[in-house]
Design a protein around this motif. Sequence first.
Motif, PDB file in Angstrom:
ATOM      1  N   ALA A  80     -12.676   3.646   6.532  1.00  0.00           N
ATOM      2  CA  ALA A  80     -12.593   3.318   7.954  1.00  0.00           C
ATOM      3  C   ALA A  80     -11.243   2.717   8.299  1.00  0.00           C
ATOM      4  O   ALA A  80     -10.764   2.836   9.418  1.00  0.00           O
ATOM      5  N   SER A  81     -10.611   2.064   7.324  1.00  0.00           N
ATOM      6  CA  SER A  81      -9.350   1.386   7.552  1.00  0.00           C
ATOM      7  C   SER A  81      -8.284   1.913   6.601  1.00  0.00           C
ATOM      8  O   SER A  81      -8.547   2.112   5.411  1.00  0.00           O
ATOM      9  N   VAL A  82      -7.076   2.112   7.125  1.00  0.00           N
ATOM     10  CA  VAL A  82      -5.985   2.575   6.277  1.00  0.00           C
ATOM     11  C   VAL A  82      -5.570   1.483   5.287  1.00  0.00           C
ATOM     12  O   VAL A  82      -5.024   1.771   4.221  1.00  0.00           O
ATOM     13  N   GLN A  83      -5.851   0.219   5.635  1.00  0.00           N
ATOM     14  CA  GLN A  83      -5.534  -0.879   4.713  1.00  0.00           C
ATOM     15  C   GLN A  83      -6.338  -0.757   3.428  1.00  0.00           C
ATOM     16  O   GLN A  83      -5.859  -1.091   2.339  1.00  0.00           O
ATOM     17  N   THR A  84      -7.580  -0.288   3.525  1.00  0.00           N
ATOM     18  CA  THR A  84      -8.395  -0.068   2.331  1.00  0.00           C
ATOM     19  C   THR A  84      -7.767   1.006   1.454  1.00  0.00           C
ATOM     20  O   THR A  84      -7.691   0.871   0.231  1.00  0.00           O
ATOM     21  N   THR A  85      -7.282   2.072   2.078  1.00  0.00           N
ATOM     22  CA  THR A  85      -6.621   3.144   1.331  1.00  0.00           C
ATOM     23  C   THR A  85      -5.375   2.617   0.628  1.00  0.00           C
ATOM     24  O   THR A  85      -5.104   2.981  -0.525  1.00  0.00           O
ATOM     25  N   GLU A  86      -4.639   1.754   1.300  1.00  0.00           N
ATOM     26  CA  GLU A  86      -3.438   1.178   0.692  1.00  0.00           C
ATOM     27  C   GLU A  86      -3.783   0.372  -0.555  1.00  0.00           C
ATOM     28  O   GLU A  86      -3.067   0.409  -1.554  1.00  0.00           O
ATOM     29  N   ARG A  87      -4.904  -0.355  -0.511  1.00  0.00           N
ATOM     30  CA  ARG A  87      -5.311  -1.134  -1.692  1.00  0.00           C
ATOM     31  C   ARG A  87      -5.695  -0.205  -2.828  1.00  0.00           C
ATOM     32  O   ARG A  87      -5.452  -0.505  -4.004  1.00  0.00           O
ATOM     33  N   TYR A  88      -6.332   0.921  -2.504  1.00  0.00           N
ATOM     34  CA  TYR A  88      -6.725   1.869  -3.544  1.00  0.00           C
ATOM     35  C   TYR A  88      -5.491   2.448  -4.242  1.00  0.00           C
ATOM     36  O   TYR A  88      -5.503   2.683  -5.446  1.00  0.00           O
ATOM     37  N   ILE A  89      -4.449   2.685  -3.456  1.00  0.00           N
ATOM     38  CA  ILE A  89      -3.225   3.237  -4.024  1.00  0.00           C
ATOM     39  C   ILE A  89      -2.478   2.185  -4.816  1.00  0.00           C
ATOM     40  O   ILE A  89      -1.762   2.468  -5.772  1.00  0.00           O
ATOM     41  N   GLY A  90      -2.673   0.907  -4.439  1.00  0.00           N
ATOM     42  CA  GLY A  90      -1.956  -0.172  -5.090  1.00  0.00           C
ATOM     43  C   GLY A  90      -0.569  -0.314  -4.487  1.00  0.00           C
ATOM     44  O   GLY A  90       0.417  -0.510  -5.186  1.00  0.00           O
ATOM     45  N   CYS A 120      -7.669   9.026  -8.088  1.00  0.00           N
ATOM     46  CA  CYS A 120      -7.495  10.170  -7.196  1.00  0.00           C
ATOM     47  C   CYS A 120      -6.545   9.810  -6.061  1.00  0.00           C
ATOM     48  O   CYS A 120      -5.622  10.568  -5.742  1.00  0.00           O
ATOM     49  N   ALA A 121      -6.751   8.630  -5.464  1.00  0.00           N
ATOM     50  CA  ALA A 121      -5.905   8.204  -4.353  1.00  0.00           C
ATOM     51  C   ALA A 121      -4.452   8.064  -4.792  1.00  0.00           C
ATOM     52  O   ALA A 121      -3.532   8.530  -4.109  1.00  0.00           O
ATOM     53  N   ARG A 122      -4.234   7.438  -5.933  1.00  0.00           N
ATOM     54  CA  ARG A 122      -2.859   7.211  -6.391  1.00  0.00           C
ATOM     55  C   ARG A 122      -2.176   8.512  -6.789  1.00  0.00           C
ATOM     56  O   ARG A 122      -0.998   8.721  -6.489  1.00  0.00           O
ATOM     57  N   LEU A 123      -2.911   9.409  -7.465  1.00  0.00           N
ATOM     58  CA  LEU A 123      -2.307  10.683  -7.861  1.00  0.00           C
ATOM     59  C   LEU A 123      -1.973  11.526  -6.637  1.00  0.00           C
ATOM     60  O   LEU A 123      -0.949  12.220  -6.617  1.00  0.00           O
ATOM     61  N   CYS A 124      -2.835  11.479  -5.612  1.00  0.00           N
ATOM     62  CA  CYS A 124      -2.541  12.197  -4.366  1.00  0.00           C
ATOM     63  C   CYS A 124      -1.261  11.664  -3.736  1.00  0.00           C
ATOM     64  O   CYS A 124      -0.396  12.431  -3.297  1.00  0.00           O
ATOM     65  N   HIS A 125      -1.141  10.356  -3.701  1.00  0.00           N
ATOM     66  CA  HIS A 125       0.033   9.750  -3.082  1.00  0.00           C
ATOM     67  C   HIS A 125       1.290  10.029  -3.904  1.00  0.00           C
ATOM     68  O   HIS A 125       2.355  10.308  -3.345  1.00  0.00           O
ATOM     69  N   GLY A 126       1.157   9.969  -5.221  1.00  0.00           N
ATOM     70  CA  GLY A 126       2.292  10.242  -6.089  1.00  0.00           C
ATOM     71  C   GLY A 126       2.777  11.669  -5.984  1.00  0.00           C
ATOM     72  O   GLY A 126       3.953  11.962  -6.237  1.00  0.00           O
ATOM     73  N   ALA A 127       1.866  12.573  -5.606  1.00  0.00           N
ATOM     74  CA  ALA A 127       2.239  13.987  -5.454  1.00  0.00           C
ATOM     75  C   ALA A 127       2.747  14.300  -4.049  1.00  0.00           C
ATOM     76  O   ALA A 127       2.937  15.467  -3.701  1.00  0.00           O
ATOM     77  N   GLY A 128       2.931  13.253  -3.238  1.00  0.00           N
ATOM     78  CA  GLY A 128       3.480  13.454  -1.902  1.00  0.00           C
ATOM     79  C   GLY A 128       2.447  13.507  -0.799  1.00  0.00           C
ATOM     80  O   GLY A 128       2.782  13.827   0.347  1.00  0.00           O
ATOM     81  N   GLY A 129       1.182  13.203  -1.117  1.00  0.00           N
ATOM     82  CA  GLY A 129       0.142  13.230  -0.094  1.00  0.00           C
ATOM     83  C   GLY A 129       0.335  12.150   0.949  1.00  0.00           C
ATOM     84  O   GLY A 129       0.713  11.022   0.637  1.00  0.00           O
ATOM     85  N   GLU A 130       0.077  12.489   2.218  1.00  0.00           N
ATOM     86  CA  GLU A 130       0.224  11.531   3.305  1.00  0.00           C
ATOM     87  C   GLU A 130      -0.921  10.520   3.261  1.00  0.00           C
ATOM     88  O   GLU A 130      -2.063  10.860   2.954  1.00  0.00           O
ATOM     89  N   LEU A 131      -0.590   9.286   3.601  1.00  0.00           N
ATOM     90  CA  LEU A 131      -1.579   8.206   3.556  1.00  0.00           C
ATOM     91  C   LEU A 131      -2.776   8.506   4.459  1.00  0.00           C
ATOM     92  O   LEU A 131      -3.928   8.260   4.088  1.00  0.00           O
ATOM     93  N   GLU A 132      -2.506   9.071   5.632  1.00  0.00           N
ATOM     94  CA  GLU A 132      -3.585   9.393   6.571  1.00  0.00           C
ATOM     95  C   GLU A 132      -4.543  10.431   5.987  1.00  0.00           C
ATOM     96  O   GLU A 132      -5.757  10.327   6.144  1.00  0.00           O
ATOM     97  N   CYS A 189     -11.800  14.772  -6.198  1.00  0.00           N
ATOM     98  CA  CYS A 189     -12.227  14.635  -4.803  1.00  0.00           C
ATOM     99  C   CYS A 189     -12.391  13.178  -4.376  1.00  0.00           C
ATOM    100  O   CYS A 189     -12.655  12.905  -3.202  1.00  0.00           O
ATOM    101  N   GLY A 190     -12.277  12.254  -5.333  1.00  0.00           N
ATOM    102  CA  GLY A 190     -12.400  10.838  -4.995  1.00  0.00           C
ATOM    103  C   GLY A 190     -13.783  10.442  -4.540  1.00  0.00           C
ATOM    104  O   GLY A 190     -13.942   9.510  -3.739  1.00  0.00           O
ATOM    105  N   LEU A 191     -14.820  11.123  -5.046  1.00  0.00           N
ATOM    106  CA  LEU A 191     -16.182  10.796  -4.632  1.00  0.00           C
ATOM    107  C   LEU A 191     -16.656   9.500  -5.267  1.00  0.00           C
ATOM    108  O   LEU A 191     -16.249   9.147  -6.372  1.00  0.00           O
TER     109      LEU A 191
END
Length: 325
Positions: A286-296, A265-277, A159-161
């Motif tokens: 609050a910012s999608v840029q933060t999510t991008e950093r988490y994914i690397g 959690c963020a990277r595995l979600c993205h690797g499985a095809g999860g949308e960034l939003e 859940c990325g808590l």
Amino acid sequence: MSPKAQPKSATRSETVTIPELQQSKTAVLNSLASEHSRRSYMHAIEKFIAWYCSEPRLGFNRSVVMRYRSFLEGLFLSAATINLHLSAIRRLADEAAESGWLSSELAIAVRRVKGVKRLGRRIGNWLTGDQAHELLNAVTQNTLRGKRDAALIGLLLGCGLRRSEAVNLRFDQLQLRESHWVIVDMVGKGGRLRTVPVPPWCKGLLDVWLHETGVTEGKVFRRVSKNGTWQDEGVTTDVVWYAVKRYGKRIGVDGLAPHDLRRTCARLCHGAGGELEQIQFLLGHASVQTTERYIGYRQNFREAVNDRFQISFANMRLKNSGTAA
């Protein structure tokens, strides 16, 4: 004609007493919504006050804070840690000025003390999908403590808590929405509310713990005594910290931290095809840029996104040698 009033001496406005600093510290901590921020700022301010008491000084002013910054640099702390300490001291100066113990001019001067330049950005660690699987399997679930730790780690991975969010999870927050288990009213950084979907495998780990303990209200995660019985008192964030480090060592990943599982959690979600939003919603950024950093995120030139479409022109001739238009 009465003599002209003499201006107040600046000495009093610089000399802030220890009780006044302590009261200013309390005001700073009360202004912070995040438990993690309160803990970090309390540690930083208490270290500054201890140093302030031990050093000869003229007062709480810019030169003293500059000297303290040099002291921190001499401890070979990271730039991020030093800047966090300086941020806490700036807040301390603001609160002291608000209470009238420090002049506003001196508080502004303290605020102008620059932080340490950061070379690069530390973005943390990630586990691969196989490592995440190994981490959960490293938890021995034949004890009550093991069942609790498995459910905690499952929430961090699935859940990325944040660890503070996991330990404060209440039973009534687990609800069915659109035939899917979710955590409702999860309060994140800045007091932002979000609803977090819970994967079936993660809910299964929670169910094992809840079935064994019979917890039906209040905090989900409780302390487990040495004799293996659960207690009414909830667990602390330190319990999560040491559990992640302990099981990380079992799979050969030293220095694994709870927040690394949130990044995973963020990277595995993205690797499985999860949308960034959707990943942003999941993590409560609050910012999608933060999510991008988490994914690397990094730009992929080998499989460039703009190579995926083609546009052809009629009557267009490609020339090996040509002049610029």
